[in-house]
Scaffold this motif. Structure first.
Motif, PDB file in Angstrom:
ATOM      1  N   HIS A  11      -3.048  -6.734  -5.823  1.00 18.31           N
ATOM      2  CA  HIS A  11      -2.402  -7.141  -4.576  1.00 18.31           C
ATOM      3  C   HIS A  11      -2.295  -8.650  -4.468  1.00 18.31           C
ATOM      4  O   HIS A  11      -1.536  -9.163  -3.658  1.00 18.31           O
ATOM      5  CB  HIS A  11      -3.221  -6.646  -3.376  1.00 18.31           C
ATOM      6  N   GLN A  44      -9.102   2.188  -9.709  1.00 18.80           N
ATOM      7  CA  GLN A  44      -9.224   1.488  -8.434  1.00 18.80           C
ATOM      8  C   GLN A  44     -10.602   1.794  -7.821  1.00 18.80           C
ATOM      9  O   GLN A  44     -11.253   0.903  -7.283  1.00 18.80           O
ATOM     10  CB  GLN A  44      -8.101   1.916  -7.485  1.00 18.80           C
ATOM     11  N   ASN A 102       0.843  -1.197   0.000  1.00 15.95           N
ATOM     12  CA  ASN A 102       0.000   0.000   0.000  1.00 15.95           C
ATOM     13  C   ASN A 102       0.876   1.244   0.000  1.00 15.95           C
ATOM     14  O   ASN A 102       1.885   1.293   0.697  1.00 15.95           O
ATOM     15  CB  ASN A 102      -0.883   0.037   1.250  1.00 15.95           C
ATOM     16  N   GLU A 126      -6.328  -2.609  -9.651  1.00 13.72           N
ATOM     17  CA  GLU A 126      -7.062  -3.415  -8.659  1.00 13.72           C
ATOM     18  C   GLU A 126      -8.467  -3.763  -9.139  1.00 13.72           C
ATOM     19  O   GLU A 126      -9.445  -3.625  -8.404  1.00 13.72           O
ATOM     20  CB  GLU A 126      -7.092  -2.706  -7.299  1.00 13.72           C
TER      21      GLU A 126
HETATM   22 MG    MG Z   1      -3.588   0.867  -2.428  1.00 13.79          MG
END
Ligand code: MG
Ligand code: ADP
Ligand code: MG
Length: 250
Positions: A204, A85, A36, A171
């Motif tokens: 991720h 995102q 992150n 993401e």
């Molecule tokens: Mg992030």
């Protein structure tokens, strides 16, 4: 297709990207992973042309054009698609209006004819069905009241209709249940796994990469790509986390 060289960028005087090099050729899928705050979304936004970022060093060339000189819509017309995102909601504009306008603007910019209403609806129906999104949802305002998963499916419908050369997907797997993850993964493969297309997949988790197998995996941390490898790099990350990879670099 895309060559990023020594890219440095800051937001509000805060340095985020500290020198990113990335070479994406047609036919390739690149995954970008990282902790992150590493700068992954910043990289996507700088390449997509989101206002508010200052590029202080480096360059990005897309299909022979100086990407950073182009306005956001010119980047899109050149074949760049950005999946966000956090997809935005646009009250008052239906998905179908939005997509038809976007697609026809791109076609006109390439000297092609506008798609008729009927031809566009047919295209939209095919893409919605492939992503398991009800056509009724495309009549509603863009993303308004959509669940997180529906927003991500909707982005893939947008991508299928726009049919870009390069997709930067930030993401796209976040907030998806297992079935939606498979549908979205298959959608990315169906739309973008082609000789003349490429994908930068920011994620991720390994689980999306089970469906969309990357040719390259890059680890971005502190605004730099600290390590690049093949699909196995994502697996070692899943097993051991970032610490061993980052320690070795240090
Ligand atoms: Mg992030
Ligand atoms: P990632 O997507 O890898 O999680 P981001 O690119 O979103 O990381 O953010 C990288 C860093 O930049 C973070 O420390 C974040 O707080 C900071 N940042 C991003 N946007 C802004 C902004 N508009 N103003 C100040 N800091 C920002
Ligand atoms: Mg992010």
């Amino acid at each position: 297709m895309l060559k990023v060289e020594g890219l440095q960028a800051e937001v509000d005087g805060k340095s985020i990207l500290q020198g990113v090099w990335l070479d994406v050729r047609p036919g390739e899928i690149h995954a970008i992973m990282g902790p992150n705050g590493a700068g992954k979304s910043t990289l996507a936004n700088v390449l997509g042309g989101k206002p508010g970022y200052d590029v202080t060093q480096g360059s990005a060339t897309f299909l022979g054009k100086d990407l950073l000189e182009l306005l956001p819509h010119e980047r899109a017309n050149a074949g760049l698609f950005q999946g966000f995102q956090y997809p935005v909601e646009i009250p008052g504009v239906s998905n179908l209006q939005f997509l038809r306008t976007a697609l026809n603007a791109q076609r006109i910019s390439r000297g092609e004819k506008e798609l008729s209403g009927a031809a566009f609806l047919k295209l939209a129906r095919v893409q919605a069905a492939a992503l398991g999104l009800d056509m009724e949802m495309l009549k509603r305002p863009v993303n308004v009241g959509f669940s997180g998963g529906e927003k991500k499916r909707n982005e893939m419908v947008q991508m299928g209709i726009i049919d870009p050369a390069l997709a930067i997907l930030d993401e796209t797997d976040s907030g998806l249940d297992i079935d939606a993850l498979r549908t979205v993964g298959e959608g990315i493969n169906r739309i973008m796994r082609k000789q003349d297309k490429a994908v930068i997949l920011i994620t991720h988790y390994q689980r999306l990469l089970d469906y969309v197998r990357p040719d390259f995996v890059h680890i971005l941390a502190d605004g730099r790509i600290l390590r690049s490898g093949g699909a196995e790099l994502a697996l070692s990350l899943e097993a051991d986390g970032y610490a061993p990879l980052l320690e070795n670099v240090a």
